[in-house]
Design an enzyme around this catalytic site. Structure first.
Site, PDB file in Angstrom:
ATOM      1  N   SER A 105      50.026 -38.714 -17.294  1.00 11.96           N
ATOM      2  CA  SER A 105      50.476 -38.726 -16.232  1.00 11.96           C
ATOM      3  C   SER A 105      52.058 -38.824 -16.031  1.00 11.96           C
ATOM      4  O   SER A 105      52.454 -38.975 -17.058  1.00 11.96           O
ATOM      5  CB  SER A 105      50.089 -40.084 -15.151  1.00 11.96           C
ATOM      6  OG  SER A 105      48.724 -40.238 -15.466  1.00 11.96           O
ATOM      7  N   HIS A 144      64.319 -38.417  -7.335  1.00 10.41           N
ATOM      8  CA  HIS A 144      65.287 -37.698  -7.350  1.00 10.41           C
ATOM      9  C   HIS A 144      65.993 -38.101  -5.930  1.00 10.41           C
ATOM     10  O   HIS A 144      65.356 -38.449  -4.999  1.00 10.41           O
ATOM     11  CB  HIS A 144      65.240 -36.086  -7.331  1.00 10.41           C
ATOM     12  CG  HIS A 144      64.554 -35.758  -8.358  1.00 10.41           C
ATOM     13  ND1 HIS A 144      65.036 -35.582  -9.719  1.00 10.41           N
ATOM     14  CD2 HIS A 144      63.057 -35.204  -8.499  1.00 10.41           C
ATOM     15  CE1 HIS A 144      64.114 -35.020 -10.642  1.00 10.41           C
ATOM     16  NE2 HIS A 144      62.948 -34.954  -9.807  1.00 10.41           N
ATOM     17  N   CYS A 168      46.025 -39.100 -13.914  1.00 15.43           N
ATOM     18  CA  CYS A 168      44.750 -38.292 -14.238  1.00 15.43           C
ATOM     19  C   CYS A 168      43.661 -39.509 -14.521  1.00 15.43           C
ATOM     20  O   CYS A 168      44.160 -40.662 -14.950  1.00 15.43           O
ATOM     21  CB  CYS A 168      44.680 -37.666 -15.775  1.00 15.43           C
ATOM     22  SG  CYS A 168      45.429 -36.135 -15.359  1.00 15.43           S
TER      23      CYS A 168
END
Length: 254
Positions: A104, A109, A132
């Protein structure tokens, strides 16, 4: 997730959460706009964002393997975590931090900017969490909303792949969900106008939220609301609401 499913073999379901927030502010002069961008850069630099993601990974029970962080000139920052379910080694190097999950990852940002004409400044944060297996990032939503001044929020959640139960039957989702709102505190939801666009047959869920009440003082940068005449207050309030509605609607309304 209290009642865990008994599975045959590896759970390869991939769960992706995209979380975007917008903080809107009024900065009248060019100097105020530049000061606002500088303030955002200081408040939400890569170090603070890294701390937020560390807490997020703790909440979902993941282990950080690698972290990469970067501040940008003149504005903005990025942080990427690679994470794993089992306990793994994490490391840092110099001024760079990188976090890796073997299954994962988490990224954030920031994008501060300001309108060239109407003195409205906007700060945008994008956070993406991909996991996952049994880990789901939905439990972190209240924490993420509370970590930022969130005027507009858009969230997308999708589950891909499949796993099998012990009888061999394919499972294309391993938890119950009718809406992303199911995972947000009711007190938080009361503060926002909220709509859903969900595709249940494809395990795709979309929710967006718009703040209901505007306390003008909270949206003025380096200014006092009581120093402004009533007409000016109404004009600023209108500019802020128009900007929020257009971002929330994802179209140019005015």
């Amino acid at each position: 997730m209290e009642n865990k499913l008994r599975l045959y073999g590896f759970n390869n379901l991939t769960k992706s959460l995209s979380f975007n927030i917008y903080d809107v502010c009024y900065a009248k002069t060019e100097r105020a706009q530049k000061d606002y961008v500088a303030y955002i850069g200081e408040q939400y630099n890569s170090e603070r964002l890294t701390n937020i993601l560390f807490h997020l990974t703790e909440m979902i029970g993941a282990t950080v393997l690698n972290v990469s962080k970067q501040d940008y000139e003149p504005q903005g920052a990025s942080v990427t975590f690679l994470i794993a379910e089992p306990s793994q080694l994490s490391q840092t190097s110099g001024e760079t931090v990188v976090a890796h999950l073997d299954k994962s990852h988490v990224t954030v940002h920031t994008y501060p900017e300001y309108h060239p004409d109407n003195a409205i400044a906007t700060f945008r944060v994008d956070i993406d969490v991909t996991t996952c297996g049994a880990i789901t990032p939905l439990s972190t939503l209240d924490y993420l909303i509370g970590s930022f001044d969130s005027d507009i929020i858009t969230m997308d959640y999708r589950v891909r792949g499949f796993t099998r139960n012990i009888d061999g039957k394919k499972l294309f989702i391993d938890h119950t969900i009718t809406s992303i709102q199911d995972y947000i505190n009711s007190e938080t939801l009361e503060k926002y106008d909220t709509i859903d666009i969900n595709m249940y047959q494809a395990n795709i869920f979309h929710t967006k939220m718009l703040i209901k009440e505007i306390d003008l003082q909270n949206y003025l940068f380096n200014a006092d609301v009581y120093e402004l005449p009533p007409k000016t207050r109404l004009q600023i309030n209108s500019l802020l609401r128009k900007e929020m509605i257009e971002i929330f609607s994802a179209m140019n309304v005015y």
